[in-house]
Design a protein around this motif. Structure first.
Motif, PDB file in Angstrom:
ATOM      1  N   ARG A  28       0.818  -1.216   0.000  1.00 19.10           N
ATOM      2  CA  ARG A  28       0.000   0.000   0.000  1.00 19.10           C
ATOM      3  C   ARG A  28       0.853   1.267   0.000  1.00 19.10           C
ATOM      4  NH1 ARG A  28      -5.159  -1.340   0.952  1.00 19.10           N
ATOM      5  NH2 ARG A  28      -5.551  -3.317   1.972  1.00 19.10           N
ATOM      6  N   THR A  29       1.981   1.198   0.684  1.00 18.05           N
ATOM      7  CA  THR A  29       2.807   2.392   0.876  1.00 18.05           C
ATOM      8  C   THR A  29       4.273   2.065   0.634  1.00 18.05           C
ATOM      9  OG1 THR A  29       3.184   1.933   3.213  1.00 18.05           O
ATOM     10  CG2 THR A  29       1.212   3.250   2.662  1.00 18.05           C
ATOM     11  N   LEU A  30       5.061   3.096   0.490  1.00 21.40           N
ATOM     12  CA  LEU A  30       6.508   2.905   0.382  1.00 21.40           C
ATOM     13  C   LEU A  30       7.050   2.332   1.685  1.00 21.40           C
ATOM     14  CD1 LEU A  30       9.043   3.133  -1.291  1.00 21.40           C
ATOM     15  CD2 LEU A  30       9.240   5.518  -0.578  1.00 21.40           C
ATOM     16  N   TRP A  31       6.502   2.748   2.812  1.00 19.96           N
ATOM     17  CA  TRP A  31       6.919   2.198   4.105  1.00 19.96           C
ATOM     18  C   TRP A  31       6.699   0.682   4.108  1.00 19.96           C
ATOM     19  CZ3 TRP A  31       9.957   2.501   7.927  1.00 19.96           C
ATOM     20  CH2 TRP A  31       9.731   1.798   9.105  1.00 19.96           C
ATOM     21  N   GLY A  32       5.573   0.222   3.600  1.00 23.03           N
ATOM     22  CA  GLY A  32       5.309  -1.212   3.518  1.00 23.03           C
ATOM     23  C   GLY A  32       6.318  -1.922   2.631  1.00 23.03           C
ATOM     24  N   ALA A  33       6.691  -1.284   1.531  1.00 22.00           N
ATOM     25  CA  ALA A  33       7.695  -1.865   0.631  1.00 22.00           C
ATOM     26  C   ALA A  33       9.043  -1.982   1.323  1.00 22.00           C
ATOM     27  CB  ALA A  33       7.818  -1.023  -0.631  1.00 22.00           C
ATOM     28  N   LEU A  34       9.391  -0.981   2.107  1.00 23.03           N
ATOM     29  CA  LEU A  34      10.663  -1.024   2.834  1.00 23.03           C
ATOM     30  C   LEU A  34      10.636  -2.087   3.930  1.00 23.03           C
ATOM     31  CD1 LEU A  34      11.427   2.796   2.989  1.00 23.03           C
ATOM     32  CD2 LEU A  34      12.391   1.072   1.430  1.00 23.03           C
ATOM     33  N   ARG A  64       8.581   1.130  -6.547  1.00 23.52           N
ATOM     34  CA  ARG A  64       7.248   0.937  -7.145  1.00 23.52           C
ATOM     35  C   ARG A  64       6.367   0.074  -6.243  1.00 23.52           C
ATOM     36  NH1 ARG A  64       7.941   0.292 -13.648  1.00 23.52           N
ATOM     37  NH2 ARG A  64       9.052   2.247 -13.945  1.00 23.52           N
ATOM     38  N   ARG A  65       6.914  -0.297  -5.090  1.00 23.58           N
ATOM     39  CA  ARG A  65       6.209  -1.049  -4.047  1.00 23.58           C
ATOM     40  C   ARG A  65       5.803  -2.451  -4.515  1.00 23.58           C
ATOM     41  NH1 ARG A  65       2.673   2.921  -4.863  1.00 23.58           N
ATOM     42  NH2 ARG A  65       0.950   1.494  -4.478  1.00 23.58           N
ATOM     43  N   THR A  66       6.597  -3.056  -5.402  1.00 17.24           N
ATOM     44  CA  THR A  66       6.222  -4.335  -5.996  1.00 17.24           C
ATOM     45  C   THR A  66       7.360  -5.352  -5.879  1.00 17.24           C
ATOM     46  OG1 THR A  66       4.845  -3.128  -7.571  1.00 17.24           O
ATOM     47  CG2 THR A  66       5.302  -5.429  -8.076  1.00 17.24           C
ATOM     48  N   TYR A  67       6.969  -6.587  -5.533  1.00 15.72           N
ATOM     49  CA  TYR A  67       7.905  -7.704  -5.402  1.00 15.72           C
ATOM     50  C   TYR A  67       7.328  -8.927  -6.086  1.00 15.72           C
ATOM     51  CZ  TYR A  67      10.115  -4.867  -1.839  1.00 15.72           C
ATOM     52  OH  TYR A  67      10.738  -3.847  -1.183  1.00 15.72           O
ATOM     53  N   TRP A  68       8.197  -9.772  -6.619  1.00 14.42           N
ATOM     54  CA  TRP A  68       7.815 -11.034  -7.239  1.00 14.42           C
ATOM     55  C   TRP A  68       8.661 -12.145  -6.637  1.00 14.42           C
ATOM     56  CZ3 TRP A  68       8.624  -6.526  -9.777  1.00 14.42           C
ATOM     57  CH2 TRP A  68       7.599  -6.031 -10.584  1.00 14.42           C
ATOM     58  N   THR A  69       8.070 -13.317  -6.478  1.00 18.98           N
ATOM     59  CA  THR A  69       8.844 -14.492  -6.096  1.00 18.98           C
ATOM     60  C   THR A  69       8.608 -15.572  -7.132  1.00 18.98           C
ATOM     61  OG1 THR A  69       7.129 -15.605  -4.788  1.00 18.98           O
ATOM     62  CG2 THR A  69       8.503 -13.957  -3.641  1.00 18.98           C
ATOM     63  N   LEU A  70       9.589 -16.440  -7.275  1.00 19.07           N
ATOM     64  CA  LEU A  70       9.503 -17.566  -8.191  1.00 19.07           C
ATOM     65  C   LEU A  70      10.307 -18.701  -7.571  1.00 19.07           C
ATOM     66  CD1 LEU A  70       8.669 -18.781 -10.920  1.00 19.07           C
ATOM     67  CD2 LEU A  70      10.664 -17.632 -11.932  1.00 19.07           C
ATOM     68  N   SER A  71       9.671 -19.844  -7.390  1.00 19.32           N
ATOM     69  CA  SER A  71      10.366 -20.961  -6.751  1.00 19.32           C
ATOM     70  C   SER A  71       9.881 -22.286  -7.311  1.00 19.32           C
ATOM     71  CB  SER A  71      10.169 -20.922  -5.229  1.00 19.32           C
ATOM     72  OG  SER A  71       8.793 -20.928  -4.895  1.00 19.32           O
ATOM     73  N   ALA A  72      10.683 -23.328  -7.102  1.00 16.88           N
ATOM     74  CA  ALA A  72      10.343 -24.685  -7.537  1.00 16.88           C
ATOM     75  C   ALA A  72      10.530 -25.617  -6.348  1.00 16.88           C
ATOM     76  CB  ALA A  72      11.228 -25.114  -8.705  1.00 16.88           C
ATOM     77  N   TRP A  73       9.589 -26.562  -6.215  1.00 11.22           N
ATOM     78  CA  TRP A  73       9.527 -27.409  -5.034  1.00 11.22           C
ATOM     79  C   TRP A  73       9.311 -28.865  -5.408  1.00 11.22           C
ATOM     80  CZ3 TRP A  73      10.423 -25.092  -0.390  1.00 11.22           C
ATOM     81  CH2 TRP A  73      10.430 -23.699  -0.402  1.00 11.22           C
ATOM     82  N   GLU A  74       9.716 -29.722  -4.515  1.00 11.74           N
ATOM     83  CA  GLU A  74       9.492 -31.153  -4.652  1.00 11.74           C
ATOM     84  C   GLU A  74       7.999 -31.458  -4.754  1.00 11.74           C
ATOM     85  OE1 GLU A  74       9.817 -34.032  -1.097  1.00 11.74           O
ATOM     86  OE2 GLU A  74      11.793 -34.009  -2.063  1.00 11.74           O
ATOM     87  N   SER A  75       7.193 -30.683  -4.039  1.00 13.73           N
ATOM     88  CA  SER A  75       5.745 -30.895  -4.037  1.00 13.73           C
ATOM     89  C   SER A  75       5.052 -29.652  -3.504  1.00 13.73           C
ATOM     90  CB  SER A  75       5.383 -32.083  -3.136  1.00 13.73           C
ATOM     91  OG  SER A  75       5.715 -31.786  -1.791  1.00 13.73           O
ATOM     92  N   ARG A  93       2.519 -12.833   8.047  1.00 16.96           N
ATOM     93  CA  ARG A  93       1.440 -12.329   8.911  1.00 16.96           C
ATOM     94  C   ARG A  93       1.640 -10.856   9.256  1.00 16.96           C
ATOM     95  NH1 ARG A  93      -0.514 -17.138  12.943  1.00 16.96           N
ATOM     96  NH2 ARG A  93      -1.087 -18.551  11.266  1.00 16.96           N
ATOM     97  N   SER A  94       2.865 -10.477   9.559  1.00 19.71           N
ATOM     98  CA  SER A  94       3.095  -9.081   9.954  1.00 19.71           C
ATOM     99  C   SER A  94       2.971  -8.116   8.781  1.00 19.71           C
ATOM    100  CB  SER A  94       4.461  -8.927  10.623  1.00 19.71           C
ATOM    101  OG  SER A  94       5.504  -9.075   9.688  1.00 19.71           O
ATOM    102  N   LEU A  95       3.189  -8.595   7.568  1.00 23.72           N
ATOM    103  CA  LEU A  95       3.095  -7.724   6.393  1.00 23.72           C
ATOM    104  C   LEU A  95       1.720  -7.738   5.734  1.00 23.72           C
ATOM    105  CD1 LEU A  95       6.549  -8.417   4.713  1.00 23.72           C
ATOM    106  CD2 LEU A  95       5.852  -6.373   5.973  1.00 23.72           C
ATOM    107  N   ALA A  96       0.830  -8.591   6.168  1.00 28.56           N
ATOM    108  CA  ALA A  96      -0.482  -8.721   5.517  1.00 28.56           C
ATOM    109  C   ALA A  96      -1.221  -7.388   5.425  1.00 28.56           C
ATOM    110  CB  ALA A  96      -1.334  -9.753   6.242  1.00 28.56           C
TER     111      ALA A  96
END
Length: 126
Positions: A28-34, A64-75, A93-96
């Motif tokens: 929502r905010t730059l503070w949240g991004a930081l 731009r307050r945006t993050y992406w994740t990409l991962s691969a898992w056994e299952s 939980r704290s960032l929700a």
């Protein structure tokens, strides 16, 4: 996009089916991004040590307050276990309340498809 390089703590045997997971978060905010950025190292250490993790990367555009994740898992269960434990659980939980939007995509791939491309992940998230 600044990214952490694809890190593969474990290598799946050839022909193995893997669970791939991608996410996109906008705060929502730059503070949240930081705050997200400040908590990234602990979660990154956890993911590269997580049982069943075949690889992960993170893309960030904090101003731009945006993050992406990409991962691969056994299952899918290995991914769920990671998400419910260690630094990830209290961090998520704290960032929700800081999140403006979140998108998720999961799909099956083979060991030979790793590392998954950012282009494929972004396409699946839109």
């Amino acid at each position: 996009m600044p990214t952490l390089p694809w890190t593969a703590p474990n290598t799946p045997p050839p022909g193995t089916e893997v669970h791939v997971f991608a996410s996109r978060f906008e705060t929502r905010t730059l503070w949240g991004a930081l705050r997200f950025l400040a908590r990234t190292p602990a979660v990154w250490r956890q993911v590269v040590r997580a049982p069943g993790c075949y690889g992960a990367t993170l893309g960030a555009r904090p101003l731009r307050r945006t993050y992406w994740t990409l991962s691969a898992w056994e299952s899918a269960e290995a991914l769920k276990e990671f998400a419910r434990s260690g630094a990830h659980r209290p961090t998520s939980r704290s960032l929700a309340a800081q999140m403006h939007s979140a998108r998720f995509a999961g799909w099956q791939a083979t060991a030979e498809d790793l590392p998954v491309s950012w282009e494929d992940a972004v396409r699946r998230l839109t």
